[in-house]
Scaffold this motif. Structure first.
Motif, PDB file in Angstrom:
ATOM      1  N   GLU A 177     -31.271 -44.574  -5.824  1.00  0.00           N
ATOM      2  CA  GLU A 177     -30.805 -43.197  -5.932  1.00  0.00           C
ATOM      3  C   GLU A 177     -30.341 -42.655  -4.580  1.00  0.00           C
ATOM      4  O   GLU A 177     -29.293 -42.032  -4.463  1.00  0.00           O
ATOM      5  CB  GLU A 177     -31.938 -42.335  -6.484  1.00  0.00           C
ATOM      6  N   ARG A 178     -31.155 -42.946  -3.551  1.00  0.00           N
ATOM      7  CA  ARG A 178     -30.815 -42.441  -2.222  1.00  0.00           C
ATOM      8  C   ARG A 178     -29.530 -43.061  -1.697  1.00  0.00           C
ATOM      9  O   ARG A 178     -28.664 -42.370  -1.178  1.00  0.00           O
ATOM     10  CB  ARG A 178     -31.944 -42.780  -1.254  1.00  0.00           C
ATOM     11  N   ILE A 179     -29.432 -44.384  -1.846  1.00  0.00           N
ATOM     12  CA  ILE A 179     -28.238 -45.055  -1.349  1.00  0.00           C
ATOM     13  C   ILE A 179     -27.022 -44.592  -2.143  1.00  0.00           C
ATOM     14  O   ILE A 179     -25.921 -44.463  -1.618  1.00  0.00           O
ATOM     15  CB  ILE A 179     -28.396 -46.592  -1.444  1.00  0.00           C
ATOM     16  N   GLY A 180     -27.257 -44.315  -3.428  1.00  0.00           N
ATOM     17  CA  GLY A 180     -26.173 -43.796  -4.256  1.00  0.00           C
ATOM     18  C   GLY A 180     -25.645 -42.488  -3.683  1.00  0.00           C
ATOM     19  O   GLY A 180     -24.430 -42.284  -3.576  1.00  0.00           O
ATOM     20  N   ALA A 181     -26.563 -41.605  -3.288  1.00  0.00           N
ATOM     21  CA  ALA A 181     -26.157 -40.334  -2.689  1.00  0.00           C
ATOM     22  C   ALA A 181     -25.404 -40.582  -1.393  1.00  0.00           C
ATOM     23  O   ALA A 181     -24.381 -39.940  -1.103  1.00  0.00           O
ATOM     24  CB  ALA A 181     -27.387 -39.476  -2.426  1.00  0.00           C
ATOM     25  N   GLN A 182     -25.902 -41.544  -0.630  1.00  0.00           N
ATOM     26  CA  GLN A 182     -25.235 -41.873   0.633  1.00  0.00           C
ATOM     27  C   GLN A 182     -23.814 -42.369   0.374  1.00  0.00           C
ATOM     28  O   GLN A 182     -22.883 -42.038   1.104  1.00  0.00           O
ATOM     29  CB  GLN A 182     -26.040 -42.940   1.373  1.00  0.00           C
ATOM     30  N   MET A 183     -23.676 -43.163  -0.698  1.00  0.00           N
ATOM     31  CA  MET A 183     -22.359 -43.681  -1.031  1.00  0.00           C
ATOM     32  C   MET A 183     -21.406 -42.543  -1.373  1.00  0.00           C
ATOM     33  O   MET A 183     -20.229 -42.568  -1.010  1.00  0.00           O
ATOM     34  CB  MET A 183     -22.459 -44.645  -2.223  1.00  0.00           C
ATOM     35  N   GLN A 184     -21.930 -41.540  -2.088  1.00  0.00           N
ATOM     36  CA  GLN A 184     -21.078 -40.402  -2.434  1.00  0.00           C
ATOM     37  C   GLN A 184     -20.649 -39.651  -1.182  1.00  0.00           C
ATOM     38  O   GLN A 184     -19.494 -39.253  -1.045  1.00  0.00           O
ATOM     39  CB  GLN A 184     -21.823 -39.468  -3.386  1.00  0.00           C
ATOM     40  N   ALA A 185     -21.613 -39.488  -0.279  1.00  0.00           N
ATOM     41  CA  ALA A 185     -21.292 -38.811   0.976  1.00  0.00           C
ATOM     42  C   ALA A 185     -20.256 -39.619   1.755  1.00  0.00           C
ATOM     43  O   ALA A 185     -19.309 -39.067   2.323  1.00  0.00           O
ATOM     44  CB  ALA A 185     -22.554 -38.624   1.806  1.00  0.00           C
ATOM     45  N   MET A 205     -26.713 -35.546   2.183  1.00  0.00           N
ATOM     46  CA  MET A 205     -27.555 -36.506   2.898  1.00  0.00           C
ATOM     47  C   MET A 205     -28.931 -35.917   3.161  1.00  0.00           C
ATOM     48  O   MET A 205     -29.952 -36.578   2.991  1.00  0.00           O
ATOM     49  CB  MET A 205     -26.890 -36.913   4.221  1.00  0.00           C
ATOM     50  N   GLU A 206     -28.943 -34.657   3.578  1.00  0.00           N
ATOM     51  CA  GLU A 206     -30.237 -34.068   3.934  1.00  0.00           C
ATOM     52  C   GLU A 206     -31.111 -33.853   2.714  1.00  0.00           C
ATOM     53  O   GLU A 206     -32.331 -34.028   2.778  1.00  0.00           O
ATOM     54  CB  GLU A 206     -30.021 -32.766   4.717  1.00  0.00           C
ATOM     55  N   ARG A 207     -30.505 -33.502   1.604  1.00  0.00           N
ATOM     56  CA  ARG A 207     -31.284 -33.327   0.377  1.00  0.00           C
ATOM     57  C   ARG A 207     -31.987 -34.622  -0.027  1.00  0.00           C
ATOM     58  O   ARG A 207     -33.052 -34.611  -0.613  1.00  0.00           O
ATOM     59  CB  ARG A 207     -30.378 -32.872  -0.769  1.00  0.00           C
ATOM     60  N   HIS A 208     -31.368 -35.742   0.268  1.00  0.00           N
ATOM     61  CA  HIS A 208     -31.964 -37.019  -0.134  1.00  0.00           C
ATOM     62  C   HIS A 208     -32.746 -37.663   0.992  1.00  0.00           C
ATOM     63  O   HIS A 208     -33.086 -38.848   0.924  1.00  0.00           O
ATOM     64  CB  HIS A 208     -30.878 -37.973  -0.633  1.00  0.00           C
ATOM     65  N   GLY A 209     -33.003 -36.906   2.038  1.00  0.00           N
ATOM     66  CA  GLY A 209     -33.859 -37.425   3.092  1.00  0.00           C
ATOM     67  C   GLY A 209     -33.151 -38.273   4.124  1.00  0.00           C
ATOM     68  O   GLY A 209     -33.795 -39.029   4.843  1.00  0.00           O
ATOM     69  N   GLU A 226     -21.350 -40.341  10.823  1.00  0.00           N
ATOM     70  CA  GLU A 226     -22.411 -41.344  10.752  1.00  0.00           C
ATOM     71  C   GLU A 226     -23.433 -40.912   9.711  1.00  0.00           C
ATOM     72  O   GLU A 226     -23.938 -39.798   9.762  1.00  0.00           O
ATOM     73  CB  GLU A 226     -23.099 -41.479  12.111  1.00  0.00           C
ATOM     74  N   LEU A 227     -23.711 -41.789   8.782  1.00  0.00           N
ATOM     75  CA  LEU A 227     -24.667 -41.482   7.726  1.00  0.00           C
ATOM     76  C   LEU A 227     -25.808 -42.476   7.799  1.00  0.00           C
ATOM     77  O   LEU A 227     -25.590 -43.686   7.820  1.00  0.00           O
ATOM     78  CB  LEU A 227     -23.992 -41.597   6.354  1.00  0.00           C
ATOM     79  N   GLU A 228     -27.021 -41.948   7.822  1.00  0.00           N
ATOM     80  CA  GLU A 228     -28.177 -42.840   7.874  1.00  0.00           C
ATOM     81  C   GLU A 228     -29.134 -42.516   6.749  1.00  0.00           C
ATOM     82  O   GLU A 228     -29.401 -41.354   6.469  1.00  0.00           O
ATOM     83  CB  GLU A 228     -28.891 -42.673   9.213  1.00  0.00           C
ATOM     84  N   MET A 229     -29.648 -43.543   6.102  1.00  0.00           N
ATOM     85  CA  MET A 229     -30.550 -43.313   4.966  1.00  0.00           C
ATOM     86  C   MET A 229     -31.550 -44.454   4.913  1.00  0.00           C
ATOM     87  O   MET A 229     -31.221 -45.601   5.203  1.00  0.00           O
ATOM     88  CB  MET A 229     -29.709 -43.277   3.684  1.00  0.00           C
ATOM     89  N   GLU A 230     -32.784 -44.089   4.537  1.00  0.00           N
ATOM     90  CA  GLU A 230     -33.788 -45.130   4.303  1.00  0.00           C
ATOM     91  C   GLU A 230     -33.712 -45.526   2.843  1.00  0.00           C
ATOM     92  O   GLU A 230     -33.546 -44.676   1.970  1.00  0.00           O
ATOM     93  CB  GLU A 230     -35.196 -44.576   4.568  1.00  0.00           C
ATOM     94  N   ARG A 231     -33.860 -46.801   2.565  1.00  0.00           N
ATOM     95  CA  ARG A 231     -33.881 -47.213   1.160  1.00  0.00           C
ATOM     96  C   ARG A 231     -35.158 -46.713   0.509  1.00  0.00           C
ATOM     97  O   ARG A 231     -36.200 -46.625   1.148  1.00  0.00           O
ATOM     98  CB  ARG A 231     -33.821 -48.728   1.044  1.00  0.00           C
ATOM     99  N   ALA A 232     -35.047 -46.378  -0.766  1.00  0.00           N
ATOM    100  CA  ALA A 232     -36.166 -45.750  -1.467  1.00  0.00           C
ATOM    101  C   ALA A 232     -37.387 -46.668  -1.487  1.00  0.00           C
ATOM    102  O   ALA A 232     -38.472 -46.304  -1.062  1.00  0.00           O
ATOM    103  CB  ALA A 232     -35.759 -45.395  -2.893  1.00  0.00           C
TER     104      ALA A 232
END
Lengths: 442, 239
Positions: free
Chosen positions: A344-352, A412-416, A432-438
């Protein structure tokens, strides 16, 4: 992309063409059934063809068998002339050596099963019944004496013929080489039975005294025939395999030709038609290049339909880049290091990331290609999108242009995760977009 | 298209004059049309400083022409009749290591397949650029190779990062089988489309230092005998 549909079909074609057996809905044609058969699969195949229960067909055969063995003759000729195939009646069949199963991709596959004891019992039973039946019928002493040897020969022939069927079936199902010794044994057994039967007939004819010399003569004839026909046979097999090779090659060429025709020629036509608008030409050429690359370098077996939802990061990034590229006519270079399944998180990152690509293409596309970089490092997923446009300052963006703030930073911020926009030293903007995998999903 | 990103000094003005630099180049490619195109784009010696001294269309020709003309840089196509670019590299190996007047190779190809890229680099090429590169960038890359530096496209940098990251096996040779933190940073920025100059600014180091990092990575890529590298490249035939 009007030509996309054509291309996708081509990707799926070779498999279907190479294995006609797997065609989910073959034309109704009489085949002997390889599933759940007792002897040659004739009854089952007929039943499937006629749309009757198998048991009826079997009963008819048994009934005809009682009428002077007509059934046996019929059965034998069917066995001889009708090719083995997959089909027959479905359901309520005993577990068989090989059966079709529907695999996840919707295709029917042949699946090896354990051989069934009931099948062997049925065979034995049939032999016994036949013996008893023939024994009861009054054939006269002379004929009766030949009965046993004839049955022996028949059994041997049946054994070898079924063997041939199995060999053909094994080609489809790729039943492992472990069965090779077994099949050799069976063939040997069949030959032995036939030889024993034939010898018995000789003995009964009273020419036992000459048996030795007859066998010698027969052997001599056999060797002679082998010597005469051997070279031709070898040549024929070689020619056959060569022809098969040529056919495969021709098929491959046809496939390439079809692809070139469907996509490349189509694009060239479109390019000529749009010659006056460089943007359109660039877009077409770029889309075609992407298609062709995917087709050339895609590992076999992963030819996924475009319509499928992407399920890994790399696929999602490539897909978004391709779509943005098509829509805005700006080349997007994608470099991906590592890969991971989407959550879900990476999905949001992909949209961003997609949003960032759209922005880059819209406002920074004149400066050259947009560079997209995605990296998976352990649990961290990093995506950067950079353009070489005039660049812009986040603070100077009017508040009503919510695109960047909301759809990139906010999402991005909503999804951490975190999002950073910055100007590259020598011009252009980088997101630059950074996200931790769920969670660890692998 | 990958143009500006492939470049190392994209904003440096190069048009107009060659700036006193000069390089002798041999073109090896089996497509005559492409050779003509490249020749027209970079071959105006008085403007670009590039002098095309020979052309070749297959492996045998290439080896003959290179041996005869002794160019400083060879633009080498990966796919060639007669064994491909790797074969040319193999047969020209003595020329490459010549101390006096080394011949250096820059691979130039439409292919983005990992095995092709890694293959020519490990064969001895000093860099890899795709044929979509612009003339200016190509000229810059040629001069960079002439000076003995390495030329990495973003995609090549991505491949290298992927190849060196995709193993948990302990390195056989600590020096060759691992990238340093700094080298990784540099590669990552190349993969993100930064030119050397931009990388230098970003990391607060000099362009020369960036170059030496990239050259170090190239050396590791060529000398590391981790078979993961080759295996990785063949396993990953994706673009």
């Amino acid at each position: 992309m009007p030509w996309a549909a054509g291309r996708v079909n081509i990707g799926g074609m070779p498999e279907a063409a190479a294995l006609p057996v797997e065609d989910p809905r073959p034309p109704r044609k009489l085949y002997r059934s390889s599933d759940g058969r007792w002897l040659g699969g004739v009854a089952r195949g007929l039943a499937g063809h006629l749309g009757l229960p198998v048991i009826w067909v079997r009963l008819v055969f048994v009934g005809l068998f009682l009428a002077d063995g007509l059934g046996a003759l019929l059965y034998a000729s069917f066995w001889f002339f009708v090719p083995l195939g997959v089909g027959g009646v479905a359901g309520q069949r005993p577990p068989s050596l090989v059966s079709t199963e529907t695999s996840p991709d919707g295709r029917r596959r042949l699946v090896a099963r354990k051989p069934d004891k009931g099948q062997i019992v049925a065979l034995l039973l049939m032999v016994v019944v036949a013996l008893v039946f023939v024994g009861n019928v009054n054939l006269g002493d002379g004929a009766k004496a030949y009965l046993f040897p004839t049955v022996l020969v028949g059994a041997g022939v049946a054994l070898v013929w079924r063997q041939a069927d199995n060999a053909r079936r094994a080609r489809w199902a790729e039943v492992g080489g472990r069965r090779r010794t077994l099949s050799l044994l069976r063939a040997g057994g069949g030959v032995l039975l036939v030889t024993a039967g034939a010898t018995a007939i000789f003995v009964l004819q009273g020419s036992a005294a000459h048996l030795g010399s007859v066998l010698q003569a027969a052997l001599a004839v056999l060797v002679g025939i082998t010597l005469l026909a051997g070279p031709y046979l070898v040549r024929m097999t070689q020619d056959l395999s060569e022809e098969r090779l040529m056919r495969i090659r021709a098929q491959e060429r046809a496939e390439v030709a079809a692809h070139v025709h469907d996509s490349v020629l189509h694009t060239l036509t479109l390019i000529q038609r749009n010659a006056e608008s460089p943007n359109e030409v660039r877009r077409l050429a770029r889309a075609q290049e992407r298609d062709l690359r995917a087709w050339l370098y895609k590992p076999e077996g992963t030819g996924k339909d475009e319509a499928d939802e992407p399920d890994t990061l790399a696929e999602a990034v490539r897909r978004s880049a391709a779509e943005v590229e098509d829509k805005h006519g700006v080349p997007i270079e994608v470099v991906i290091v590592g890969d991971c399944p989407l959550d879900e998180r990476i999905g949001a990152q992909m949209q961003a990331a997609r949003e960032a690509m759209v922005n880059a293409a819209k406002y920074g596309g004149e400066g050259g290609a947009v560079q997209v970089y995605a990296e998976v490092e352990g649990k961290k997923v990093f995506v950067s999108v950079r353009d070489r446009g005039p660049g812009f300052d986040l603070d100077s963006i009017p508040a009503d242009r919510m695109g960047v703030r909301e759809s990139i930073i906010g999402r991005m911020e909503r999804h951490g995760g975190t999002a950073r926009l910055r100007a590259v030293p020598d011009g252009g903007t980088e997101v630059e977009l950074e996200m931790e995998r769920a969670e660890k999903t692998s | 298209m990958s143009d500006a990103t492939e470049t190392n000094e994209p904003l440096e003005p190069t048009g107009g004059s060659a700036g006193g630099r000069h390089v002798r180049v041999v073109l090896v490619d089996d497509h005559r049309m492409f050779r003509t195109g490249v020749q027209a784009e970079i071959g105006r010696t008085e403007e670009t400083g590039v002098e095309v001294v020979g052309e070749a269309a297959d492996v045998d020709q290439a080896v003959t022409v290179i041996t005869a003309t002794r160019p400083e840089v060879v633009l080498l196509d990966v796919h060639l009749p007669g064994g491909g670019g790797v074969e040319v590299l193999r047969r020209c190996a003595p020329l490459m290591s010549d101390a006096e007047q080394p011949v250096r190779f820059l691979a130039l190809s439409v292919s983005d397949a990992a095995e092709d890229v890694i293959g020519v680099i490990r064969g001895g090429a000093r860099g890899y650029v795709t044929k979509t590169i612009t003339g200016t960038d190509l000229v810059n890359s040629v001069f960079r190779v002439q000076e003995g530096d390495a030329v990495f496209s973003p995609r090549l940098a991505g491949f290298v990062l992927d190849a060196f990251a995709s193993t948990d096996a302990p390195p056989v040779d600590e020096d060759l089988d691992r990238l340093t933190q700094r080298e990784r940073e540099v590669l990552r920025l190349i993969a993100r489309g930064y030119a050397y100059k931009e990388i230098a600014k970003q990391l607060f180091i000099s362009v020369k230092t960036v170059e030496s990092h990239v050259s170090a990575v190239l050396r590791k890529l060529q000398l590391s005998n981790r078979h993961e590298l080759t295996r990785w490249a063949t396993a990953r035939r994706l673009v």
